[in-house]
Design a protein around this motif. Structure first.
Motif, PDB file in Angstrom:
ATOM      1  N   ALA A  28       0.796  -1.341  -0.016  1.00  0.00           N
ATOM      2  CA  ALA A  28       0.126   0.031   0.140  1.00  0.00           C
ATOM      3  C   ALA A  28       0.827   1.253   0.233  1.00  0.00           C
ATOM      4  O   ALA A  28       0.384   2.256  -0.554  1.00  0.00           O
ATOM      5  N   GLN A  29       2.134   1.092   0.635  1.00  0.00           N
ATOM      6  CA  GLN A  29       2.912   2.333   0.774  1.00  0.00           C
ATOM      7  C   GLN A  29       4.107   2.233  -0.251  1.00  0.00           C
ATOM      8  O   GLN A  29       5.138   3.074  -0.126  1.00  0.00           O
ATOM      9  N   PHE A  30       4.088   1.221  -1.122  1.00  0.00           N
ATOM     10  CA  PHE A  30       5.305   0.912  -1.964  1.00  0.00           C
ATOM     11  C   PHE A  30       5.812   2.212  -2.539  1.00  0.00           C
ATOM     12  O   PHE A  30       6.969   2.252  -2.399  1.00  0.00           O
ATOM     13  N   ILE A  31       5.200   3.002  -3.468  1.00  0.00           N
ATOM     14  CA  ILE A  31       5.781   3.863  -3.885  1.00  0.00           C
ATOM     15  C   ILE A  31       6.266   5.056  -3.100  1.00  0.00           C
ATOM     16  O   ILE A  31       7.230   5.973  -3.176  1.00  0.00           O
ATOM     17  N   ASP A  32       5.501   5.282  -1.859  1.00  0.00           N
ATOM     18  CA  ASP A  32       6.165   6.187  -0.738  1.00  0.00           C
ATOM     19  C   ASP A  32       7.260   5.726  -0.040  1.00  0.00           C
ATOM     20  O   ASP A  32       8.094   6.333   0.356  1.00  0.00           O
ATOM     21  N   LEU A  33       7.585   4.375  -0.186  1.00  0.00           N
ATOM     22  CA  LEU A  33       8.854   3.968   0.549  1.00  0.00           C
ATOM     23  C   LEU A  33       9.909   3.910  -0.710  1.00  0.00           C
ATOM     24  O   LEU A  33      11.094   4.220  -0.373  1.00  0.00           O
ATOM     25  N   LEU A  34       9.685   4.008  -2.104  1.00  0.00           N
ATOM     26  CA  LEU A  34      10.663   3.975  -3.054  1.00  0.00           C
ATOM     27  C   LEU A  34      11.112   5.618  -2.750  1.00  0.00           C
ATOM     28  O   LEU A  34      12.213   5.857  -3.273  1.00  0.00           O
ATOM     29  N   TRP A  35      10.064   6.506  -2.863  1.00  0.00           N
ATOM     30  CA  TRP A  35      10.380   8.135  -2.957  1.00  0.00           C
ATOM     31  C   TRP A  35      11.511   8.493  -2.218  1.00  0.00           C
ATOM     32  O   TRP A  35      12.461   9.343  -2.807  1.00  0.00           O
ATOM     33  N   PRO A  36      11.492   8.428  -0.920  1.00  0.00           N
ATOM     34  CA  PRO A  36      12.869   8.903  -0.386  1.00  0.00           C
ATOM     35  C   PRO A  36      13.882   8.614  -0.941  1.00  0.00           C
ATOM     36  O   PRO A  36      14.977   9.422  -0.974  1.00  0.00           O
ATOM     37  N   THR A  37      14.475   7.116  -1.204  1.00  0.00           N
ATOM     38  CA  THR A  37      15.586   7.018  -1.793  1.00  0.00           C
ATOM     39  C   THR A  37      15.950   7.706  -3.185  1.00  0.00           C
ATOM     40  O   THR A  37      16.825   8.090  -3.468  1.00  0.00           O
ATOM     41  N   LEU A  38      14.751   7.929  -3.901  1.00  0.00           N
ATOM     42  CA  LEU A  38      14.814   8.399  -5.080  1.00  0.00           C
ATOM     43  C   LEU A  38      15.132   9.950  -4.997  1.00  0.00           C
ATOM     44  O   LEU A  38      15.695  10.612  -5.750  1.00  0.00           O
ATOM     45  N   LEU A  39      14.557  10.426  -3.663  1.00  0.00           N
ATOM     46  CA  LEU A  39      14.725  11.957  -3.531  1.00  0.00           C
ATOM     47  C   LEU A  39      16.360  12.221  -3.094  1.00  0.00           C
ATOM     48  O   LEU A  39      17.045  12.810  -3.733  1.00  0.00           O
ATOM     49  N   LEU A  40      16.887  11.195  -2.341  1.00  0.00           N
ATOM     50  CA  LEU A  40      18.077  11.263  -2.017  1.00  0.00           C
ATOM     51  C   LEU A  40      19.251  11.054  -2.932  1.00  0.00           C
ATOM     52  O   LEU A  40      20.250  11.587  -3.199  1.00  0.00           O
ATOM     53  N   LEU A  41      18.756  10.205  -4.041  1.00  0.00           N
ATOM     54  CA  LEU A  41      19.728   9.997  -5.344  1.00  0.00           C
ATOM     55  C   LEU A  41      19.665  11.013  -5.978  1.00  0.00           C
ATOM     56  O   LEU A  41      20.175  11.264  -7.062  1.00  0.00           O
ATOM     57  N   GLY A  42      18.486  12.293  -5.579  1.00  0.00           N
ATOM     58  CA  GLY A  42      18.453  13.438  -6.800  1.00  0.00           C
ATOM     59  C   GLY A  42      17.576  12.863  -8.165  1.00  0.00           C
ATOM     60  O   GLY A  42      17.684  13.710  -9.017  1.00  0.00           O
ATOM     61  N   ILE A  43      17.111  11.799  -8.094  1.00  0.00           N
ATOM     62  CA  ILE A  43      16.354  11.276  -9.399  1.00  0.00           C
ATOM     63  C   ILE A  43      15.174  12.215  -9.308  1.00  0.00           C
ATOM     64  O   ILE A  43      14.431  12.584 -10.288  1.00  0.00           O
ATOM     65  N   GLU A  44      14.326  12.051  -8.167  1.00  0.00           N
ATOM     66  CA  GLU A  44      13.118  12.931  -7.937  1.00  0.00           C
ATOM     67  C   GLU A  44      13.385  14.347  -6.984  1.00  0.00           C
ATOM     68  O   GLU A  44      14.267  14.247  -6.279  1.00  0.00           O
ATOM     69  N   ARG A  45      12.215  15.016  -7.115  1.00  0.00           N
ATOM     70  CA  ARG A  45      12.539  16.357  -6.324  1.00  0.00           C
ATOM     71  C   ARG A  45      11.232  16.660  -5.792  1.00  0.00           C
ATOM     72  O   ARG A  45       9.912  16.548  -6.308  1.00  0.00           O
ATOM     73  N   VAL A  46      11.212  17.363  -4.556  1.00  0.00           N
ATOM     74  CA  VAL A  46      10.188  18.019  -3.802  1.00  0.00           C
ATOM     75  C   VAL A  46      10.752  19.210  -3.472  1.00  0.00           C
ATOM     76  O   VAL A  46      11.905  19.544  -3.075  1.00  0.00           O
ATOM     77  N   ARG A  47       9.721  20.277  -3.259  1.00  0.00           N
ATOM     78  CA  ARG A  47       9.681  21.454  -2.540  1.00  0.00           C
ATOM     79  C   ARG A  47       8.992  21.791  -1.417  1.00  0.00           C
ATOM     80  O   ARG A  47       7.937  21.239  -1.346  1.00  0.00           O
ATOM     81  N   ILE A  48       9.401  22.639  -0.486  1.00  0.00           N
ATOM     82  CA  ILE A  48       8.791  22.798   0.697  1.00  0.00           C
ATOM     83  C   ILE A  48       8.379  24.343   0.815  1.00  0.00           C
ATOM     84  O   ILE A  48       9.003  25.363   0.557  1.00  0.00           O
ATOM     85  N   VAL A  49       6.889  24.694   0.341  1.00  0.00           N
ATOM     86  CA  VAL A  49       6.272  26.125   0.380  1.00  0.00           C
ATOM     87  C   VAL A  49       5.320  26.074   1.260  1.00  0.00           C
ATOM     88  O   VAL A  49       4.093  25.606   1.195  1.00  0.00           O
ATOM     89  N   PRO A  50       5.658  26.640   2.457  1.00  0.00           N
ATOM     90  CA  PRO A  50       4.592  26.736   3.669  1.00  0.00           C
ATOM     91  C   PRO A  50       3.098  27.203   3.077  1.00  0.00           C
ATOM     92  O   PRO A  50       3.464  28.484   2.325  1.00  0.00           O
ATOM     93  N   GLY A  51       2.313  26.505   3.405  1.00  0.00           N
ATOM     94  CA  GLY A  51       1.044  27.156   2.577  1.00  0.00           C
ATOM     95  C   GLY A  51       0.504  26.917   1.405  1.00  0.00           C
ATOM     96  O   GLY A  51      -0.461  27.095   0.774  1.00  0.00           O
ATOM     97  N   ALA A  52       1.632  25.929   0.764  1.00  0.00           N
ATOM     98  CA  ALA A  52       0.988  25.653  -0.861  1.00  0.00           C
ATOM     99  C   ALA A  52      -0.122  24.853  -0.792  1.00  0.00           C
ATOM    100  O   ALA A  52      -1.089  25.058  -1.641  1.00  0.00           O
ATOM    101  N   THR A  53      -0.535  23.916   0.319  1.00  0.00           N
ATOM    102  CA  THR A  53      -1.895  23.664   0.425  1.00  0.00           C
ATOM    103  C   THR A  53      -2.138  23.577   2.060  1.00  0.00           C
ATOM    104  O   THR A  53      -1.190  23.912   2.662  1.00  0.00           O
ATOM    105  N   VAL A  54      -3.547  23.484   2.314  1.00  0.00           N
ATOM    106  CA  VAL A  54      -3.677  23.501   3.683  1.00  0.00           C
ATOM    107  C   VAL A  54      -3.265  22.574   4.479  1.00  0.00           C
ATOM    108  O   VAL A  54      -2.884  22.572   5.637  1.00  0.00           O
TER     109      VAL A  54
END
Ligand SMILES: [Zn+2]
Length: 234
Positions: A28-54
């Motif tokens: 159920a969490q498989f793709i969210d378990l892959l995601w952190p590793t892909l972030l650390l490898l620089g393959i995927e990207r996320v940004r933190i923008v306070p207030g982006a959504t509620v």
């Protein structure tokens, strides 16, 4: 979406009693378990923008390997095949594959339009429930509550660890969820990735709890082995 995914994992125990809760969480969490590793490898990207959504300050700029629909079909097929080869349990394999897919479907309800159909796709999916806290809660909380209820019906504790380990797991998931909703934004994308990696511990916790519980309903025979309050067979 956080506890909603775990809710679906709990729910699935009734459909596949032979599959451990740990495996159900993993799928159920498989793709969210892959995601952190892909972030650390620089393959995927996320940004933190306070207030982006509620609900979340995260902007999912680029995550085609973990969260594009086409890739998720691939991950679902892979998880199902690996389980089938290891356990020779067709129902279990199908349920696990569907759980991997369910993650994308649930994410599509809450995310802003940021889920690609395939890597490189400019069509981005997301119904944006995260722009409303009540709607987000109305989607996730019942899913989680029903899941926990179904799991506790589908299994019975073997011992105190099976009983209290489950209670502690449920309370812990609720506390993490509350922390996500009401806590301060994470300091960096790297911090998000490391917190994300810690979710593997929830999978291990799922295996541990499940080992201390037995499935009440025997899938093949249809015989219920759960005893009632008087300790008699029902
Ligand atoms: Zn996700």
């Amino acid at each position: 979406m956080f506890i909603g995914h775990f809710g679906i994992g709990f729910c699935a125990k009734s459909a596949a009693p032979k599959v451990s809760l740990g495996s159900l969480f993993l799928a159920a969490q498989f793709i969210d378990l892959l995601w952190p590793t892909l972030l650390l490898l620089g393959i995927e990207r996320v940004r933190i923008v306070p207030g982006a959504t509620v609900v979340t300050p995260l902007i999912f700029d680029h995550y085609p390997v973990s969260h594009s629909l086409l890739a998720v079909f691939g991950w679902a097929a892979m998880v199902a095949c690996v389980y089938l080869v290891l356990r020779r349990d067709r129902i279990g394999a199908i349920v696990l594959g569907l759980l991997v897919l369910s993650h994308w479907g649930l994410d599509a309800i809450v995310h802003q339009p940021d889920l690609p159909l395939y890597p490189g796709s400019t069509t981005l999916i997301g119904m944006g429930a995260w722009s409303s806290l009540p709607i987000t809660l109305a989607v996730e909380v019942p899913l989680f509550a029903i899941g926990v209820w179904l799991y506790s019906r589908a299994t019975s504790p073997r011992d105190a660890s099976g009983r209290w380990g489950l209670v502690a797991l449920v309370v812990f998931l609720i506390l993490i969820y509350a922390g996500n909703l009401f806590g301060s934004p994470p300091p960096s994308a790297e911090a998000i990735a490391w917190v994300g990696q810690s979710q593997w511990l929830l999978v291990v916790w799922g295996y541990w709890v499940d080992n201390h519980r037995f499935a009440s309903v025997q899938a093949q025979s249809g015989v219920t082995t759960r005893s009632n309050a008087l300790g008699e067979p029902p």
